[in-house]
Motif scaffolding. Structure first.
Motif, PDB file in Angstrom:
ATOM      1  N   GLU A  37       1.167   9.087  -5.855  1.00  0.00           N
ATOM      2  CA  GLU A  37       1.267  10.482  -5.404  1.00  0.00           C
ATOM      3  C   GLU A  37       2.324  11.239  -6.202  1.00  0.00           C
ATOM      4  OE1 GLU A  37      -0.223  12.002  -1.927  1.00  0.00           O
ATOM      5  OE2 GLU A  37      -1.615  10.963  -3.246  1.00  0.00           O
TER       6      GLU A  37
ATOM      7  N   VAL B  80       0.839  -1.196   0.000  1.00  0.00           N
ATOM      8  CA  VAL B  80       0.000   0.000   0.000  1.00  0.00           C
ATOM      9  C   VAL B  80       0.878   1.252   0.000  1.00  0.00           C
ATOM     10  CG1 VAL B  80      -1.648   1.360   1.366  1.00  0.00           C
ATOM     11  CG2 VAL B  80      -2.013  -1.093   1.062  1.00  0.00           C
TER      12      VAL B  80
ATOM     13  N   HIS C 231       1.009   3.890  -2.981  1.00  0.00           N
ATOM     14  CA  HIS C 231       0.625   5.262  -2.651  1.00  0.00           C
ATOM     15  C   HIS C 231       1.727   6.243  -3.053  1.00  0.00           C
ATOM     16  CE1 HIS C 231       0.302   8.730   0.133  1.00  0.00           C
ATOM     17  NE2 HIS C 231      -0.976   8.631  -0.172  1.00  0.00           N
TER      18      HIS C 231
END
Length: 142
Positions: free
Chosen positions: A20, A12, A16
């Motif tokens: 991002e 995760v 992420h």
């Protein structure tokens, strides 16, 4: 000690970070930061286009002082304005302006294109591909 939860969480965090980074680059080319864009999105969705500062902070994952600086930047750009809560003089709202709505509408397709591309790229990575596949599964609602 290695655990299934630890490995899942690492996936995760990796996904992420990658997503991002791509979103930040795409929005930066438009002259907008990722936090600013997310704030505009939350304000567009909010009833009457306004949120208490603390609500906005909670929705975009910033602390109170960071969201205050963020709102000051948005305000100086003419994208939001501050308003006092009529029932609580200590309460401060941030309200999206027409210019803020227009910018959010203009940038939304760029944001979603960058998001899809970042997820497509991540789907080809053995480390996070299974997570992307899981996230992209259609959800059913009762």
């Amino acid at each position: 000690m290695d655990s299934a939860d630890g490995r899942a969480w690492e996936q995760v965090v990796t996904l992420h970070g990658r997503v991002e980074q791509e979103l930040t680059k795409a929005l930066h080319r438009q002259g907008v930061g990722l936090s600013e864009y997310r704030a505009l999105c939350q304000l567009v969705r909010a009833p009457d286009g306004e949120l208490r500062m603390q609500e906005l902070a909670d929705l975009i994952g910033l602390n109170q002082s960071s969201v205050s600086r963020l709102v000051a930047r948005l305000e100086s750009a003419g994208l939001t304005r501050r308003d006092m809560c009529p029932n609580d003089r200590r309460g401060v709202y941030t309200v999206i302006t027409d210019e803020g709505r227009a910018l959010q509408r203009k940038i939304a397709p760029i944001y979603y294109e960058a998001l899809s591309k970042a997820l497509d790229d991540a789907a080809d990575d053995a480390r996070v591909g299974p997570l992307v596949a899981t996230l992209r599964q259609p959800t059913t609602t009762p």
